[in-house]
Motif scaffolding. Structure first.
Motif, short mmCIF file in Angstrom:
data_model
loop_
_atom_site.label_atom_id
_atom_site.label_comp_id
_atom_site.label_asym_id
_atom_site.label_seq_id
_atom_site.Cartn_x
_atom_site.Cartn_y
_atom_site.Cartn_z
N ILE A 140 0.58 -1.10 0.19
CA ILE A 140 0.00 0.02 -0.09
C ILE A 140 0.88 1.07 -0.02
O ILE A 140 0.41 2.35 -0.31
CB ILE A 140 -1.02 0.13 1.23
CG1 ILE A 140 -1.90 1.04 1.00
CG2 ILE A 140 -0.09 0.05 2.62
CD1 ILE A 140 -2.86 0.86 -0.12
N CYS A 199 -8.80 4.18 -1.88
CA CYS A 199 -7.69 4.23 -2.83
C CYS A 199 -7.54 3.21 -3.78
O CYS A 199 -8.47 2.28 -4.02
CB CYS A 199 -6.25 3.92 -1.87
SG CYS A 199 -5.91 2.44 -1.38
N GLY A 200 -6.59 3.17 -4.74
CA GLY A 200 -6.29 2.16 -5.76
C GLY A 200 -6.38 0.87 -5.43
O GLY A 200 -6.86 -0.11 -6.20
N PRO A 205 -3.24 5.09 3.25
CA PRO A 205 -3.75 6.34 2.43
C PRO A 205 -4.53 7.43 3.00
O PRO A 205 -5.36 7.01 3.86
CB PRO A 205 -4.45 5.68 1.13
CG PRO A 205 -4.19 4.23 1.16
CD PRO A 205 -4.02 3.70 2.57
N GLU A 235 1.17 3.86 -2.81
CA GLU A 235 -0.03 4.91 -3.06
C GLU A 235 0.73 6.20 -2.54
O GLU A 235 1.43 6.13 -1.26
CB GLU A 235 -1.30 4.36 -2.30
CG GLU A 235 -2.56 5.32 -2.74
CD GLU A 235 -2.53 6.50 -1.95
OE1 GLU A 235 -3.37 7.35 -2.54
OE2 GLU A 235 -1.94 6.84 -1.04
N GLU A 236 0.47 7.38 -3.27
CA GLU A 236 1.42 8.35 -3.09
C GLU A 236 1.14 9.16 -1.53
O GLU A 236 2.02 9.34 -0.99
CB GLU A 236 0.98 9.51 -3.91
CG GLU A 236 -0.41 9.92 -4.11
CD GLU A 236 -0.37 10.96 -5.49
OE1 GLU A 236 0.66 11.22 -5.85
OE2 GLU A 236 -1.70 11.37 -5.43
#
Length: 578
Positions: free
Chosen positions: A334, A554-555, A352, A337-338
């Motif tokens: 994870i 999130c993605g 996230p 994720e930015e």
């Protein structure tokens, strides 16, 4: 672990490992945990207490962070630990045989998600705590290699089948130029781009990058120039640059190859990006499973700093200061994720954040932040030396430039390949030699576990962002994993579901529960069992997948159903079993 300090003291080794980091605050929590884990192999209650007192972190929160990462242990274990990859590429290349051989040899091991050495699968990460600690990625992994002394462990070399070939741009120095030598890098054209950037000025650099059409290579494909411009326009003067080098998508290993083979290119690219957006500090968030990449990048940063390419007044430009710090991840998908990276760097669990606000407005430490991945950044020197117009002539009108793809699975010559956007999937598979002799291609997983499958009759697909999208697929982070007619597709799908269940951070309900239900349903279908209520598991899968896609934060949760859905709809994978 309690909410208060318990009666436990650190050993001298633990105390020294933490104290060697010097004074610090909460953002030093991850480095402090690494320091103890590296020195003694696990994190005791006494060590955690000592870390909390030095960094002023509540014990319960430090425990929450330490227990978040797979590479840390809060229970005593032997100094030598072996993580065996049992993920997608290793699974189709004999990972189970490796684990059986380890069991037969009496070697303790831990099951691991993808270790990013898919081109030499099956792989293992061997680690021995000490002063200094030793870590190696061993591939192909064998019991005889694991049982040797750490100093004799031989790490797999960089694998670029096109090495030294004509027409390469992003990979032209990999395997050709000594990665430890700044002089060799400069002799091969290094730092010409930064010199050009200083002449253009920040606005000119952003204009060149925008006009080049460069899009992010991490999967989201956001225009890089727009992202830089948005950060540069923020009134807040403190800004950060973060390089996302935590590639953890199963089947992805191109960023490792770039860092191990051409580390100065990343340092130069980050310096240019920092100049453009006005950042004075940058972080490389590097996978904890990449020991050689850590070593080569650390050397590149140190040498660049010594020679005036990092630090104050870079290349004689008065007032231009920038430096880079490496932050090692510790085994959490994870954190690719930015916003999860921000939390991890700041000393919190790598979960996230909700958006908006977006990172260019409020990112790391609450300041405007640009996050780019490694491949995106190494395109920057190319743009600033060849010019945006020349760059746009590579690829297609809407997908410009060269692209790296990670070929693995059932192909004869796995590795990282560089081709222009627009190359067809079939042409790329031919570069890798196609499937082994006597076998037939059954499917290709495009874009990794978060991507989707395509059929053998779809290999005419041009590899561009727009064509992949139109075909209902995605290029993602560049994974191209081929499966032949002997692959266990049902078991492969169960492994994908198990991966997402393991890697869900658990913060949002749709992902936390949905990934578990998805795996359970797949186990029933593949195992030939029926749902207890008599219901249809395929219908249940679709319902759960849609909920995850629509409502996860999130993605990870939003894409956890993608590959399985495509296997059902494009390959008819599970219908015969339901």
């Amino acid at each position: 672990m309690d909410l208060r300090f318990l009666n436990a003291e650190p050993t001298d080794a633990e105390r020294h490992a933490v104290d060697a980091l010097g004074a610090g605050s909460r953002d030093q929590l991850l480095p402090a945990l690494h320091a103890v884990n590296d020195r003694v192999g696990w994190i005791s209650q006494g060590a955690l207490n000592h870390i909390c007192r030095r960094l002023n972190v509540p014990p319960a929160e430090a425990y929450g962070v330490a227990s978040f990462y797979a590479l840390f242990s809060l229970k005593e274990r032997p100094p030598r630990v072996v993580h065996v990859c049992t993920d997608l590429a290793c699974r189709v290349n004999g990972a189970e045989a490796v684990t059986e051989a380890f069991d037969a040899a009496g070697i303790g091991w831990h099951r691991s998600p993808c270790l990013g050495v898919c081109e030499r699968a099956p792989a293992a990460l061997a680690f021995e705590a000490g002063d200094p600690a030793e870590g190696r990625l061993l591939a192909p992994a064998t019991p005889s290699e694991i049982t040797r002394e750490p100093s004799t462990w031989e790490e797999a070399p960089v694998s670029v089948p096109q090495q030294g070939g004509p027409g390469l741009r992003l990979l032209r120095r990999v395997g050709v130029v000594e990665p430890e030598s700044l002089d060799a890098y400069r002799a091969a054209g290094g730092y010409a781009a930064l010199r050009n950037a200083l002449l253009l000025g920040p606005a000119g650099v952003i204009r060149e990058v925008t006009d080049s059409g460069l899009m992010g290579r991490g999967g989201a494909a956001f225009p890089t120039g727009r992202k830089w411009d948005a950060a540069a326009r923020q009134p807040e003067r403190t800004r950060y640059l973060v390089c996302n080098a935590d590639e953890s998508e199963p089947g992805t290993f191109k960023d490792r190859v770039l860092i191990e083979g051409d580390p100065f290119a990343l340092v130069e690219a980050m310096t240019i990006a920092a100049f453009a957006i006005g950042a004075q500090k940058g972080y490389v968030y590097l996978r904890g499973e990449y020991p050689r990449a850590l070593k080569t990048l650390r050397n590149a940063i140190d040498v660049a700093r010594e020679r005036g390419f990092l630090g104050e007044n870079i290349m004689g430009r008065q007032g231009f200061s920038f430096d880079i710090e490496i932050r090692r991840g510790a085994g959490a998908y994870i954190c690719g994720e930015e916003t999860a990276i921000f939390n991890s760097i700041e000393g919190y669990r790598g979960e996230p954040r909700s958006k908006p606000p977006f990172p260019v407005e409020k990112g790391l430490f609450g300041k405007p932040t640009v996050v780019n991945n490694v491949e995106t950044l190494v395109n920057i020197p190319l743009i600033l030396t060849e010019g945006c117009e020349a760059y746009r002539r590579i690829g297609t009108e809407r997908s410009t430039g060269p692209k790296l793809f990670c070929l693995s699975g059932n192909v004869r010559r796995p590795g990282v390949y560089e081709v222009p956007f627009g190359t067809t999937l079939g042409e790329l598979l031919e570069l890798a030699g196609g499937v082994p002799e006597g076998r037939e291609l059954r499917a290709v997983l495009l874009g990794g576990a978060a991507g989707g499958f395509v059929r053998p009759d779809e290999t005419t697909l041009p590899l561009t962002m727009e064509d992949a999208r139109a075909a209902g697929a995605t290029l993602g982070s560049g994974v191209v994993l081929a499966l032949d007619d002997q692959a266990d597709l049902g078991g492969f799908l169960v492994r994908i579901a198990a991966f997402f269940r393991d890697e869900s951070c658990g913060q949002c309900v749709p992902c936390r529960i949905g990934t578990v239900r998805q795996e359970e349903a797949l186990h029933r279908i593949v195992g030939g069992r029926k749902l207890g209520t008599g219901g249809d598991d395929l219908a249940l899968l679709r319902e759960v997948g849609q909920v995850m896609r629509d409502s996860s934060i999130c993605g990870l949760g939003q894409t956890a159903w993608n590959a399985i859905e495509s296997a059902i709809d494009r390959l008819g994978a599970l219908e015969e079993r339901s």
